[in-house]
Design a protein around this motif. Structure first.
Motif, PDB file in Angstrom:
ATOM      1  N   UNK A  21       0.861  -1.242   0.008  1.00 56.32           N
ATOM      2  CA  UNK A  21       0.116   0.021  -0.006  1.00 56.32           C
ATOM      3  C   UNK A  21       0.826   1.226   0.194  1.00 56.32           C
ATOM      4  N   UNK A  22       1.924   1.467   0.993  1.00 60.21           N
ATOM      5  CA  UNK A  22       2.710   2.520   0.762  1.00 60.21           C
ATOM      6  C   UNK A  22       3.626   2.491  -0.466  1.00 60.21           C
ATOM      7  N   UNK A  23       4.444   1.618  -0.802  1.00 60.07           N
ATOM      8  CA  UNK A  23       5.065   1.448  -1.980  1.00 60.07           C
ATOM      9  C   UNK A  23       4.287   2.080  -3.378  1.00 60.07           C
ATOM     10  N   UNK A  24       2.934   1.752  -3.407  1.00 57.03           N
ATOM     11  CA  UNK A  24       2.331   2.098  -4.303  1.00 57.03           C
ATOM     12  C   UNK A  24       2.886   2.120  -5.744  1.00 57.03           C
ATOM     13  N   UNK A  25       3.306   0.761  -6.101  1.00 59.76           N
ATOM     14  CA  UNK A  25       4.072   0.465  -7.144  1.00 59.76           C
ATOM     15  C   UNK A  25       3.420   1.109  -8.583  1.00 59.76           C
ATOM     16  N   UNK A  26       2.174   1.118  -8.647  1.00 55.21           N
ATOM     17  CA  UNK A  26       1.524   1.418  -9.995  1.00 55.21           C
ATOM     18  C   UNK A  26       1.982   2.941 -10.444  1.00 55.21           C
ATOM     19  N   UNK A  36      10.981   3.325   0.804  1.00 55.37           N
ATOM     20  CA  UNK A  36      10.182   4.086   1.365  1.00 55.37           C
ATOM     21  C   UNK A  36      10.906   5.144   1.904  1.00 55.37           C
ATOM     22  N   UNK A  37      10.388   6.424   2.027  1.00 56.56           N
ATOM     23  CA  UNK A  37      10.826   7.684   2.742  1.00 56.56           C
ATOM     24  C   UNK A  37      10.753   7.420   4.205  1.00 56.56           C
ATOM     25  N   UNK A  38      11.375   8.219   5.062  1.00 56.25           N
ATOM     26  CA  UNK A  38      11.469   7.882   6.316  1.00 56.25           C
ATOM     27  C   UNK A  38      10.116   8.106   6.920  1.00 56.25           C
ATOM     28  N   UNK A  39       9.275   9.173   6.375  1.00 58.83           N
ATOM     29  CA  UNK A  39       7.894   9.160   7.203  1.00 58.83           C
ATOM     30  C   UNK A  39       6.874   7.963   6.835  1.00 58.83           C
ATOM     31  N   UNK A  43       5.167   5.536   9.181  1.00 62.24           N
ATOM     32  CA  UNK A  43       3.554   5.148   9.118  1.00 62.24           C
ATOM     33  C   UNK A  43       3.268   3.759   8.716  1.00 62.24           C
ATOM     34  N   UNK A  44       4.256   2.895   8.472  1.00 60.23           N
ATOM     35  CA  UNK A  44       4.362   1.571   7.873  1.00 60.23           C
ATOM     36  C   UNK A  44       3.394   0.627   9.311  1.00 60.23           C
ATOM     37  N   UNK A  45       4.040   1.180  10.598  1.00 60.65           N
ATOM     38  CA  UNK A  45       3.379   0.437  11.749  1.00 60.65           C
ATOM     39  C   UNK A  45       1.872   0.387  11.986  1.00 60.65           C
ATOM     40  N   UNK A  46       1.462   1.681  11.511  1.00 57.14           N
ATOM     41  CA  UNK A  46       0.025   2.079  11.674  1.00 57.14           C
ATOM     42  C   UNK A  46      -0.844   1.410  10.542  1.00 57.14           C
ATOM     43  N   UNK A  79      10.898  -2.408  11.748  1.00 61.77           N
ATOM     44  CA  UNK A  79      11.539  -2.962  10.533  1.00 61.77           C
ATOM     45  C   UNK A  79      12.802  -3.493  10.975  1.00 61.77           C
ATOM     46  N   UNK A  80      13.446  -2.925  12.221  1.00 59.93           N
ATOM     47  CA  UNK A  80      14.536  -3.554  12.734  1.00 59.93           C
ATOM     48  C   UNK A  80      14.441  -4.645  13.789  1.00 59.93           C
ATOM     49  N   UNK A  81      15.327  -4.578  14.908  1.00 61.57           N
ATOM     50  CA  UNK A  81      15.271  -5.481  16.086  1.00 61.57           C
ATOM     51  C   UNK A  81      14.745  -5.007  17.112  1.00 61.57           C
ATOM     52  N   UNK A  82      14.174  -4.027  17.424  1.00 60.13           N
ATOM     53  CA  UNK A  82      13.614  -3.517  18.745  1.00 60.13           C
ATOM     54  C   UNK A  82      12.287  -2.671  18.554  1.00 60.13           C
ATOM     55  N   UNK A  83      11.664  -2.531  19.527  1.00 55.93           N
ATOM     56  CA  UNK A  83      10.385  -1.609  19.555  1.00 55.93           C
ATOM     57  C   UNK A  83      10.616  -0.628  20.495  1.00 55.93           C
ATOM     58  N   UNK A  84       9.860   0.290  20.330  1.00 56.25           N
ATOM     59  CA  UNK A  84      10.084   1.488  21.569  1.00 56.25           C
ATOM     60  C   UNK A  84       8.484   1.707  22.053  1.00 56.25           C
ATOM     61  N   UNK A  85       8.580   1.756  23.421  1.00 52.98           N
ATOM     62  CA  UNK A  85       7.272   1.693  24.142  1.00 52.98           C
ATOM     63  C   UNK A  85       7.144   2.892  25.107  1.00 52.98           C
ATOM     64  N   UNK A  86       5.911   3.472  24.986  1.00 52.52           N
ATOM     65  CA  UNK A  86       5.727   4.872  25.943  1.00 52.52           C
ATOM     66  C   UNK A  86       5.451   4.460  27.188  1.00 52.52           C
ATOM     67  N   UNK A  87       5.557   5.624  28.144  1.00 57.46           N
ATOM     68  CA  UNK A  87       5.417   4.904  29.488  1.00 57.46           C
ATOM     69  C   UNK A  87       4.230   4.686  29.908  1.00 57.46           C
TER      70      UNK A  87
END
Length: 285
Positions: A21-26, A36-39, A43-46, A79-87
């Motif tokens: 969906x994000x790649x939008x190859x068409x 993909x761009x950084x932004x 957004x991929x996680x959402x 996309x890497x090896x760790x996740x970030x968790x909010x308080x």
């Protein structure tokens, strides 16, 4: 989660679909998540979360992303090896998802978030990643399962370069089928190389054109093509998936290779050095 998706195929498809969906190859011709761009990567996680919820029919949560078996669960993707968790997620249940299209693998695990499982340092938002102990505390539901295959991810860079160097969508489609024989070609592959919504139409035209060079283009949605693939000893093709293979006529009394009959002549998979021979009209049917 295992009851809803025992082999992980539904989740793998949802994750892959989020990336496509994000790649939008068409419109972009992109086929790798690294493009993909950084932004977009953020957004991929959402989108992965939304697709998992929709695919499995999970109800919205009151505070967290959705409900699983009566429990509110949040989703964290990397996309890497760790996740970030909010308080505010401390003490909550979390589905952690990781995926990498370079390796072609994805995983999903369950974690009860607690400060004891976090690294000591935090970012500006107060989010912290998992410590080694925290990563060891993940209960893996699906681990290192294959993402749906797309040919462009697996072909060597020089081959992909030769394909994209062709001047038109039709020429690139034909080059793909010639360069990636015996490889499953998806509609996403066709969309990326044609940058058109009618990539399947280009594949049908390639079938007609490449038959002149002895290349048979098979479509997994056609029962007859499935029968031919089986008779030739080729992999089973999923619906809406394509595969090309070069054939040559043979004499069965001198050859014990699998064959199919076209216009009363047996044909087998070509070997390097076999002389090119055009396919009969029966191959186009």
């Amino acid at each position: 989660m295992l009851r809803l998706d025992p082999d992980g195929s539904r989740l793998g498809s949802a994750i892959d679909g989020a990336g496509r969906h994000l790649l939008d190859p068409v419109h972009t011709g992109r086929y790798l998540w690294s493009q993909l761009a950084k932004a977009e990567k953020i957004g991929l996680g959402t989108i992965v979360c939304q697709r998992i919820q929709r695919e499995l029919g999970l109800a919205d949560g009151l505070q967290l992303d959705f409900m699983v078996a009566g429990h509110e669960v949040d989703v964290k993707f990397t996309l890497g090896g760790n996740w970030m968790f909010p308080p505010e997620l401390q003490g909550g249940l979390c589905l952690v998802v990781r995926a990498d299209d370079a390796s072609g693998l994805w995983s999903l695990g369950l974690l009860r978030v607690s400060s004891e499982l976090m690294r000591t340092g935090a970012n500006r938002d107060g989010k912290r990643g998992l410590s080694a102990e925290g990563r060891g505390a993940i209960h893996w539901v699906h681990r290192d399962l294959p993402l749906p295959e797309h040919a462009l991810r697996r072909l060597p860079d020089d081959v992909v370069g030769a394909i994209f160097a062709k001047p038109s969508g039709q020429a690139r489609t034909e080059e793909l089928f010639q360069q990636a024989q015996l490889t499953a070609i998806t509609t996403a592959d066709l969309s990326a190389i044609t940058m058109q919504a009618d990539g399947v139409k280009r594949a049908r035209e390639a079938r007609r054109r490449l038959a002149r060079r002895g290349v048979l283009v098979l479509n997994g949605s056609l029962s007859r093509d499935g029968e031919w693939a089986s008779a030739l000893g080729l992999p089973v093709l999923a619906p809406s998936t394509w595969m090309s293979v070069r054939l040559v006529p043979t004499q069965p009394e001198h050859d014990d290779n699998p064959t199919i009959t076209l216009d009363d002549t047996p044909w087998r998979v070509a070997r390097p050095g076999d002389v090119e021979a055009p396919l009969p009209a029966a191959a186009l049917g």
